[in-house]
Motif scaffolding. Structure first.
Motif, mmCIF file in Angstrom:
data_model
loop_
_atom_site.group_PDB
_atom_site.id
_atom_site.type_symbol
_atom_site.label_atom_id
_atom_site.label_comp_id
_atom_site.label_asym_id
_atom_site.label_seq_id
_atom_site.Cartn_x
_atom_site.Cartn_y
_atom_site.Cartn_z
ATOM 1 N N ASN A 1 0.811 -1.303 -0.144
ATOM 2 C CA ASN A 1 0.056 0.035 -0.153
ATOM 3 C C ASN A 1 0.857 1.376 0.106
ATOM 4 O OD1 ASN A 1 -2.823 -1.134 0.557
ATOM 5 N ND2 ASN A 1 -1.777 -1.926 2.265
ATOM 6 N N VAL A 2 0.417 2.291 -0.347
ATOM 7 C CA VAL A 2 0.787 3.623 -0.589
ATOM 8 C C VAL A 2 -0.193 4.569 -0.096
ATOM 9 C CG1 VAL A 2 2.072 5.377 -1.874
ATOM 10 C CG2 VAL A 2 2.414 3.019 -2.537
ATOM 11 N N ALA A 3 0.264 5.324 0.864
ATOM 12 C CA ALA A 3 -0.592 6.371 1.359
ATOM 13 C C ALA A 3 0.305 7.677 1.688
ATOM 14 C CB ALA A 3 -1.274 5.843 2.822
ATOM 15 N N VAL A 4 -0.221 8.742 0.987
ATOM 16 C CA VAL A 4 0.497 9.931 1.178
ATOM 17 C C VAL A 4 -0.721 11.269 1.363
ATOM 18 C CG1 VAL A 4 1.735 11.797 0.339
ATOM 19 C CG2 VAL A 4 2.191 9.468 -0.218
ATOM 20 N N GLY A 5 -0.648 11.863 2.832
ATOM 21 C CA GLY A 5 -1.631 12.651 2.992
ATOM 22 C C GLY A 5 -2.101 12.302 4.442
ATOM 23 N N GLY A 6 -1.652 13.175 5.235
ATOM 24 C CA GLY A 6 -2.142 13.281 6.614
ATOM 25 C C GLY A 6 -3.280 13.758 7.076
ATOM 26 N N ASN A 7 -3.557 13.469 8.416
ATOM 27 C CA ASN A 7 -4.870 13.955 9.225
ATOM 28 C C ASN A 7 -4.562 15.366 9.664
ATOM 29 O OD1 ASN A 7 -7.208 14.113 10.234
ATOM 30 N ND2 ASN A 7 -6.946 12.283 11.431
ATOM 31 N N TRP A 8 -5.638 16.092 9.647
ATOM 32 C CA TRP A 8 -5.493 17.641 10.190
ATOM 33 C C TRP A 8 -6.797 17.787 11.006
ATOM 34 C CZ3 TRP A 8 -6.512 16.988 5.159
ATOM 35 C CH2 TRP A 8 -7.868 17.585 4.664
ATOM 36 N N PRO A 9 -6.513 18.692 11.962
ATOM 37 C CA PRO A 9 -7.936 19.043 12.756
ATOM 38 C C PRO A 9 -8.938 19.547 11.902
ATOM 39 C CG PRO A 9 -6.051 19.984 13.828
ATOM 40 C CD PRO A 9 -5.487 19.709 12.498
ATOM 41 N N GLY A 10 -10.327 18.711 11.885
ATOM 42 C CA GLY A 10 -11.469 19.072 11.248
ATOM 43 C C GLY A 10 -11.586 18.116 9.877
ATOM 44 N N ALA A 11 -10.383 17.351 9.828
ATOM 45 C CA ALA A 11 -10.540 16.456 8.616
ATOM 46 C C ALA A 11 -11.051 15.299 8.647
ATOM 47 C CB ALA A 11 -9.023 16.245 8.306
ATOM 48 N N PHE A 12 -11.668 14.489 7.798
ATOM 49 C CA PHE A 12 -12.343 13.343 7.881
ATOM 50 C C PHE A 12 -11.142 12.229 8.304
ATOM 51 C CE2 PHE A 12 -14.874 15.859 5.152
ATOM 52 C CZ PHE A 12 -15.923 15.671 5.914
ATOM 53 N N GLY A 13 -9.785 12.140 8.211
ATOM 54 C CA GLY A 13 -9.065 11.144 8.321
ATOM 55 C C GLY A 13 -7.917 11.195 7.460
ATOM 56 N N ALA A 14 -7.253 10.497 7.773
ATOM 57 C CA ALA A 14 -5.769 10.378 6.986
ATOM 58 C C ALA A 14 -5.736 9.616 5.935
ATOM 59 C CB ALA A 14 -4.418 10.075 7.774
ATOM 60 N N ALA A 15 -5.148 9.456 4.811
ATOM 61 C CA ALA A 15 -5.095 8.620 3.575
ATOM 62 C C ALA A 15 -4.821 7.012 4.018
ATOM 63 C CB ALA A 15 -3.873 8.933 2.719
ATOM 64 N N LEU A 16 -5.663 6.117 3.737
ATOM 65 C CA LEU A 16 -5.979 5.092 3.987
ATOM 66 C C LEU A 16 -5.844 4.737 5.566
ATOM 67 C CD1 LEU A 16 -3.604 3.113 1.804
ATOM 68 C CD2 LEU A 16 -6.078 2.693 1.965
ATOM 69 N N GLN A 17 -6.547 5.753 6.328
ATOM 70 C CA GLN A 17 -6.333 5.842 7.677
ATOM 71 C C GLN A 17 -7.161 4.300 8.407
ATOM 72 O OE1 GLN A 17 -6.997 9.206 9.750
ATOM 73 N NE2 GLN A 17 -7.644 8.106 11.766
ATOM 74 N N SER A 18 -8.265 3.827 7.805
ATOM 75 C CA SER A 18 -8.912 2.692 8.324
ATOM 76 C C SER A 18 -8.650 1.212 7.749
ATOM 77 C CB SER A 18 -10.670 3.037 8.140
ATOM 78 O OG SER A 18 -10.771 4.298 8.829
ATOM 79 N N ASN A 19 -7.802 1.227 6.820
ATOM 80 C CA ASN A 19 -7.524 0.211 6.143
ATOM 81 C C ASN A 19 -6.727 -0.791 7.098
ATOM 82 O OD1 ASN A 19 -6.269 -1.918 4.336
ATOM 83 N ND2 ASN A 19 -7.270 -0.478 2.653
ATOM 84 N N VAL A 20 -7.007 -2.030 7.191
ATOM 85 C CA VAL A 20 -6.380 -2.870 8.306
ATOM 86 C C VAL A 20 -5.764 -3.955 7.723
ATOM 87 C CG1 VAL A 20 -7.060 -4.562 10.080
ATOM 88 C CG2 VAL A 20 -8.539 -2.423 10.055
ATOM 89 N N SER A 21 -6.224 -4.502 6.630
ATOM 90 C CA SER A 21 -5.658 -5.603 5.845
ATOM 91 C C SER A 21 -5.763 -5.473 4.426
ATOM 92 C CB SER A 21 -6.240 -6.727 6.261
ATOM 93 O OG SER A 21 -7.587 -7.104 6.186
ATOM 94 N N GLY A 22 -5.881 -4.576 3.698
ATOM 95 C CA GLY A 22 -6.247 -4.439 2.432
ATOM 96 C C GLY A 22 -4.742 -4.189 1.845
ATOM 97 N N TYR A 23 -4.737 -4.658 0.802
ATOM 98 C CA TYR A 23 -3.380 -4.575 -0.203
ATOM 99 C C TYR A 23 -3.483 -4.043 -1.544
ATOM 100 C CZ TYR A 23 -5.812 -8.626 -2.693
ATOM 101 O OH TYR A 23 -6.574 -9.149 -3.350
ATOM 102 N N SER A 24 -2.387 -3.384 -1.898
ATOM 103 C CA SER A 24 -2.250 -2.936 -3.173
ATOM 104 C C SER A 24 -3.118 -1.620 -3.373
ATOM 105 C CB SER A 24 -2.533 -3.860 -4.367
ATOM 106 O OG SER A 24 -1.732 -4.825 -4.413
ATOM 107 N N ASN A 25 -3.239 -0.757 -2.447
ATOM 108 C CA ASN A 25 -4.036 0.343 -2.432
ATOM 109 C C ASN A 25 -3.180 1.669 -2.473
ATOM 110 O OD1 ASN A 25 -6.862 -0.384 -1.768
ATOM 111 N ND2 ASN A 25 -5.762 -1.336 -0.067
#
Length: 185
Positions: free
Chosen positions: A63-87
């Motif tokens: 997985n590749v995730a670029v993009g953080g969380n900040w106050p008032g945001a909905f979350g960071a890139a791939l924040q909830s992905n537990v076991s996913g692959y090739s995202n």
């Protein structure tokens, strides 16, 4: 000019910013950002860049995730992905709720409402799926987009027949009557 080197067998933390392999110390992972890939246990070949990117990932890989969380945001890139692959998620809150596999999102909030679907692509600011768990769908833009521009030919295939939108070149087997039926749907 100041030169020095630093060698460490653990992640490095500078002013709360983590740089290294993540909490699991798997050599194929790269993390850069506070709490990025924080829960990795066996996931491998991941790249997480930004505050809380892929925070929930434990066993996900490639997985590749670029993009953080900040106050008032909905979350960071791939924040909830537990076991996913090739995202691949590039943009703050891109694929933030997605737990599926083989999804691609480019843009702030792109694919942010996608949940369990796989093989999707979202391009542009706030590009969202037609349904949260949909699979095999590409989304370009959001409801504010008023035009799509393409240079060259665009060919769409439907039910074994082709619809060719290039100038003066009808698709094989395509008649004007069939095209009318298709357009009237």
């Amino acid at each position: 000019l100041f030169r020095s080197s630093l060698t460490s067998t653990k992640d490095i933390s500078v002013n709360g910013l983590t740089l290294g392999l993540g909490t699991s110390s798997i050599v194929t992972n790269t993390v850069f950002g506070s709490l990025a890939g924080f829960n990795i246990t066996t996931g491998y070949s991941n790249i997480f860049f930004g505050y809380q990117t892929a925070f929930s990932n434990t066993t996900g890989y490639q997985n590749v995730a670029v993009g953080g969380n900040w106050p008032g945001a909905f979350g960071a890139a791939l924040q909830s992905n537990v076991s996913g692959y090739s995202n691949t998620a590039v943009g703050n809150s891109a694929l933030t709720n997605c737990t599926g596999n083989q999804n691609t999102a480019f843009g702030t909030y792109a694919g942010g409402t996608a949940t369990s679907g796989s093989n999707n692509a979202f391009f542009g600011y706030n590009a969202q799926p037609s349904a949260a768990g949909v699979s095999n769908e590409y989304t370009y833009g959001n409801s504010s987009v008023t035009a799509h521009r393409y240079y060259g030919s665009l060919t769409a295939l439907t039910a074994g027949q082709g619809v060719n939108f290039s100038a003066n070149t009808p698709a094989a087997g395509m008649t004007s009557q069939l095209l009318n039926w298709y357009e009237e749907g």
